[in-house]
Design a protein around this motif. Structure first.
Motif, mmCIF file in Angstrom:
data_model
loop_
_atom_site.group_PDB
_atom_site.id
_atom_site.type_symbol
_atom_site.label_atom_id
_atom_site.label_comp_id
_atom_site.label_asym_id
_atom_site.label_seq_id
_atom_site.Cartn_x
_atom_site.Cartn_y
_atom_site.Cartn_z
ATOM 1 N N GLY A 156 10.212 3.513 -1.501
ATOM 2 C CA GLY A 156 10.024 2.994 -2.857
ATOM 3 C C GLY A 156 10.182 1.485 -2.896
ATOM 4 O O GLY A 156 10.541 0.835 -1.898
ATOM 5 N N TYR A 157 9.948 0.921 -4.053
ATOM 6 C CA TYR A 157 9.943 -0.542 -4.170
ATOM 7 C C TYR A 157 11.309 -1.167 -3.910
ATOM 8 O O TYR A 157 11.408 -2.334 -3.518
ATOM 9 C CB TYR A 157 9.411 -0.974 -5.535
ATOM 10 C CG TYR A 157 10.319 -0.732 -6.719
ATOM 11 C CD1 TYR A 157 11.298 -1.658 -7.077
ATOM 12 C CD2 TYR A 157 10.199 0.413 -7.494
ATOM 13 C CE1 TYR A 157 12.138 -1.457 -8.165
ATOM 14 C CE2 TYR A 157 11.027 0.634 -8.584
ATOM 15 C CZ TYR A 157 11.993 -0.304 -8.919
ATOM 16 O OH TYR A 157 12.816 -0.088 -9.995
ATOM 17 N N THR A 158 12.379 -0.426 -4.112
ATOM 18 C CA THR A 158 13.712 -1.009 -3.894
ATOM 19 C C THR A 158 13.973 -1.325 -2.421
ATOM 20 O O THR A 158 14.860 -2.123 -2.108
ATOM 21 C CB THR A 158 14.809 -0.069 -4.406
ATOM 22 O OG1 THR A 158 14.718 1.185 -3.703
ATOM 23 C CG2 THR A 158 14.654 0.189 -5.910
ATOM 24 N N GLY A 159 13.201 -0.716 -1.534
ATOM 25 C CA GLY A 159 13.437 -0.916 -0.106
ATOM 26 C C GLY A 159 12.526 -1.915 0.556
ATOM 27 O O GLY A 159 12.575 -2.081 1.782
ATOM 28 N N ASN B 273 0.835 -1.197 0.000
ATOM 29 C CA ASN B 273 0.000 0.000 0.000
ATOM 30 C C ASN B 273 0.874 1.252 0.000
ATOM 31 O O ASN B 273 2.102 1.174 0.123
ATOM 32 C CB ASN B 273 -0.972 -0.009 1.186
ATOM 33 C CG ASN B 273 -0.251 -0.071 2.540
ATOM 34 O OD1 ASN B 273 0.734 0.635 2.770
ATOM 35 N ND2 ASN B 273 -0.756 -0.930 3.435
ATOM 36 N N ASP B 274 0.268 2.397 -0.123
ATOM 37 C CA ASP B 274 1.028 3.643 -0.254
ATOM 38 C C ASP B 274 1.849 3.941 0.993
ATOM 39 O O ASP B 274 2.975 4.455 0.896
ATOM 40 C CB ASP B 274 0.070 4.802 -0.545
ATOM 41 C CG ASP B 274 -0.581 4.698 -1.912
ATOM 42 O OD1 ASP B 274 -0.051 3.950 -2.753
ATOM 43 O OD2 ASP B 274 -1.618 5.352 -2.141
ATOM 44 N N ALA C 257 11.619 -9.934 -16.140
ATOM 45 C CA ALA C 257 12.717 -9.341 -15.370
ATOM 46 C C ALA C 257 13.718 -8.608 -16.248
ATOM 47 O O ALA C 257 14.351 -7.649 -15.805
ATOM 48 C CB ALA C 257 13.430 -10.420 -14.552
ATOM 49 N N VAL C 258 13.892 -9.062 -17.491
ATOM 50 C CA VAL C 258 14.850 -8.387 -18.380
ATOM 51 C C VAL C 258 14.168 -7.333 -19.242
ATOM 52 O O VAL C 258 14.809 -6.692 -20.063
ATOM 53 C CB VAL C 258 15.599 -9.393 -19.287
ATOM 54 C CG1 VAL C 258 16.415 -10.355 -18.449
ATOM 55 C CG2 VAL C 258 14.640 -10.158 -20.201
ATOM 56 N N GLY C 259 12.862 -7.162 -19.048
ATOM 57 C CA GLY C 259 12.150 -6.097 -19.738
ATOM 58 C C GLY C 259 12.031 -4.881 -18.838
ATOM 59 O O GLY C 259 12.644 -4.792 -17.773
ATOM 60 N N GLY C 260 11.235 -3.943 -19.236
ATOM 61 C CA GLY C 260 11.001 -2.739 -18.433
ATOM 62 C C GLY C 260 9.539 -2.649 -18.053
ATOM 63 O O GLY C 260 8.680 -3.300 -18.652
ATOM 64 N N ALA C 261 9.233 -1.845 -17.036
ATOM 65 C CA ALA C 261 7.853 -1.677 -16.597
ATOM 66 C C ALA C 261 7.734 -0.378 -15.815
ATOM 67 O O ALA C 261 8.729 0.149 -15.294
ATOM 68 C CB ALA C 261 7.406 -2.863 -15.743
ATOM 69 N N SER C 262 6.522 0.130 -15.744
ATOM 70 C CA SER C 262 6.271 1.338 -14.951
ATOM 71 C C SER C 262 4.913 1.222 -14.283
ATOM 72 O O SER C 262 4.025 0.494 -14.751
ATOM 73 C CB SER C 262 6.318 2.582 -15.833
ATOM 74 O OG SER C 262 5.301 2.545 -16.818
ATOM 75 N N ASN C 263 4.751 1.924 -13.192
ATOM 76 C CA ASN C 263 3.518 1.903 -12.426
ATOM 77 C C ASN C 263 3.315 3.272 -11.797
ATOM 78 O O ASN C 263 4.280 3.879 -11.327
ATOM 79 C CB ASN C 263 3.581 0.807 -11.357
ATOM 80 C CG ASN C 263 2.343 0.744 -10.495
ATOM 81 O OD1 ASN C 263 2.295 1.353 -9.436
ATOM 82 N ND2 ASN C 263 1.337 0.017 -10.960
ATOM 83 N N VAL C 264 2.077 3.743 -11.785
ATOM 84 C CA VAL C 264 1.789 5.079 -11.273
ATOM 85 C C VAL C 264 2.234 5.221 -9.823
ATOM 86 O O VAL C 264 2.820 6.240 -9.419
ATOM 87 C CB VAL C 264 0.282 5.381 -11.410
ATOM 88 C CG1 VAL C 264 -0.060 6.705 -10.727
ATOM 89 C CG2 VAL C 264 -0.123 5.404 -12.869
ATOM 90 N N ARG C 265 1.978 4.191 -9.001
ATOM 91 C CA ARG C 265 2.328 4.280 -7.587
ATOM 92 C C ARG C 265 3.793 3.956 -7.319
ATOM 93 O O ARG C 265 4.440 4.571 -6.480
ATOM 94 C CB ARG C 265 1.460 3.317 -6.764
ATOM 95 C CG ARG C 265 0.002 3.682 -6.678
ATOM 96 C CD ARG C 265 -0.746 2.821 -5.667
ATOM 97 N NE ARG C 265 -0.462 1.406 -5.827
ATOM 98 C CZ ARG C 265 0.190 0.682 -4.926
ATOM 99 N NH1 ARG C 265 0.641 1.234 -3.821
ATOM 100 N NH2 ARG C 265 0.409 -0.611 -5.141
ATOM 101 N N CYS C 266 4.319 2.945 -8.021
ATOM 102 C CA CYS C 266 5.627 2.397 -7.661
ATOM 103 C C CYS C 266 6.781 2.986 -8.474
ATOM 104 O O CYS C 266 7.946 2.811 -8.099
ATOM 105 C CB CYS C 266 5.611 0.875 -7.822
ATOM 106 S SG CYS C 266 4.415 0.060 -6.760
#
Length: 383
Positions: free
Chosen positions: A342-345, A333-334, A364-373
């Motif tokens: 952030g997601y790295t932690g 959650n936020d 895993a070898v591709g890319g991705a984005s997310n509004v929250r993360c």
């Protein structure tokens, strides 16, 4: 790593006393490096599925090798199945456990614990630490070193009377041979079978439930290319839904780049694990046996594996960034994201393993984005 392993022997300085067990263990490793080299040859020749199947053998030998190097605990089995029913067995188990605890409280007894033996009924497992060398009581020898050397599959599986014999055995001899066969079967079940290896690794505090889950996933995936499994090899190809008909060696469409990468990563990570185990063993040898380990370059290379290819989650490395990102997208959650920075932690113990090995590596070898993360950048492009 293979090149450095070949050169490593000349860098090891033997002490004033030669101890044959170290030579035997390195000899075991020599043949595992040959298997790894065979995997690479298969990859170079476009036989990716066969390389992945052969990596299953490499993985099993890796699990065994860990125990051969640092399996400090061993056990003895007491069979009570013929003399007790289930209720009596449970009472006897509790009684023996209390006796062992009382002895330990008084500072006596060699037994560490007693438990019900896994996968068999009404058998006690007495757990001990170490097999001491008679010449060096402070030096422990893992029991798997002996179990592996002494195991003969033909003794366990084949009955002499079913095959050619120069003469028929006497009834008493047949009885003795059956006893040897039964003993070999039990030793295999408890020490050398896949389930036995996992139980011994857990007994020795090498793995926990999370690592077992990862081993099971990799073992099952690799096994699809070793045992008959529908479309296992086909699924690794580009345009794998195209059925062109006719006869061809394999498939006209090439293996995907991700499949080639995956096969290579299995070899890379398993070789690094084997070398780390061997290096730790040689470095920890008493100086009278090994006065110089010569492992500096091997250590540098094995460390570079997880640093260079952090997007592959094998057995003992931490969750890759993709798994952290994917977990946070679907489960965090936020407030948690803010607390973790952030997601790295995200705490690594919160991140579950993805059992879908091939499709996981594709993502895993591709890319991705997310509004929250935020953004997950491809490690291939980033590299």
């Amino acid at each position: 790593m293979l090149d450095e392993y070949g050169a490593w022997g000349s860098k090891i300085t033997v002490g004033e006393v030669q101890y044959g067990a170290y030579g035997d263990i390195l000899d075991f490793l020599n043949f595992r490096m040959e298997t790894a080299d065979s995997c690479l040859l298969l990859i170079e020749n476009g036989k990716v599925a066969d390389s992945i199947g052969l990596s299953r053998s490499l993985l099993e030998h890796y699990l065994l090798f860990i125990l051969m190097c640092r399996g400090r605990k061993y056990f003895r089995i007491q069979d009570l199945s013929a003399s007790m029913n289930e209720r009596e067995f449970k009472e006897r188990l509790k009684e023996v456990q209390n006796q062992v605890e009382e002895l330990q409280a008084k500072g006596g007894g060699q037994c560490l614990e007693v438990r019900k033996a896994p996968r068999v009924s009404r058998r006690l497992m007495y757990v001990f630490e170490g097999l001491k060398s008679q010449d060096d009581p402070d030096f422990m020898i893992p029991v798997h070193y002996f179990q592996f050397q002494q195991f003969r599959p033909e003794m366990m599986r084949l009955k002499d009377e079913d095959y050619f014999q120069y003469y028929e055995h006497e009834p008493e001899t047949k009885k003795v041979l059956k006893g040897h066969r039964d003993e070999a079967a039990l030793n295999y079940k408890f020490y050398l079978s896949y389930d036995g290896l996992l139980e011994c690794l857990e007994l020795n505090d090498v793995i926990d439930s999370a690592v077992i889950a990862r081993i099971e996933a990799h073992y099952t995936f690799l096994g699809k290319f070793l045992h008959p499994t529908h479309n296992a090899a086909r699924d690794l190809h580009d345009q794998n839904n195209v059925y062109s008909g006719g006869t061809v060696i394999g498939m006209r469409q090439p293996y995907s780049k991700v499949a080639v990468l995956l096969a290579s990563l299995y070899v890379c990570y398993t070789v690094a694990g084997l070398l780390d185990e061997a290096a730790t063993l040689i470095e920890g040898a008493p100086e009278k046996y090994i006065s110089r380990a010569g492992t500096e370059e091997i250590r540098r290379l094995t460390v570079s594996v997880s640093e260079s290819f952090p997007y592959f989650w094998f057995l003992f490395n931490d969750p890759p960034l993709w798994d952290r990102f994917n977990y946070c997208v679907h489960h965090a959650n936020d407030d948690e994201l803010r607390a973790w920075g952030g997601y790295t932690g995200v705490p690594k113990e919160r991140v579950p393993f993805d059992q879908h090995i091939y499709s996981h590596l594709e993502r895993a070898v591709g890319g991705a984005s997310n509004v929250r993360c935020g953004v997950y950048q491809s490690p291939i492009l980033r590299g």
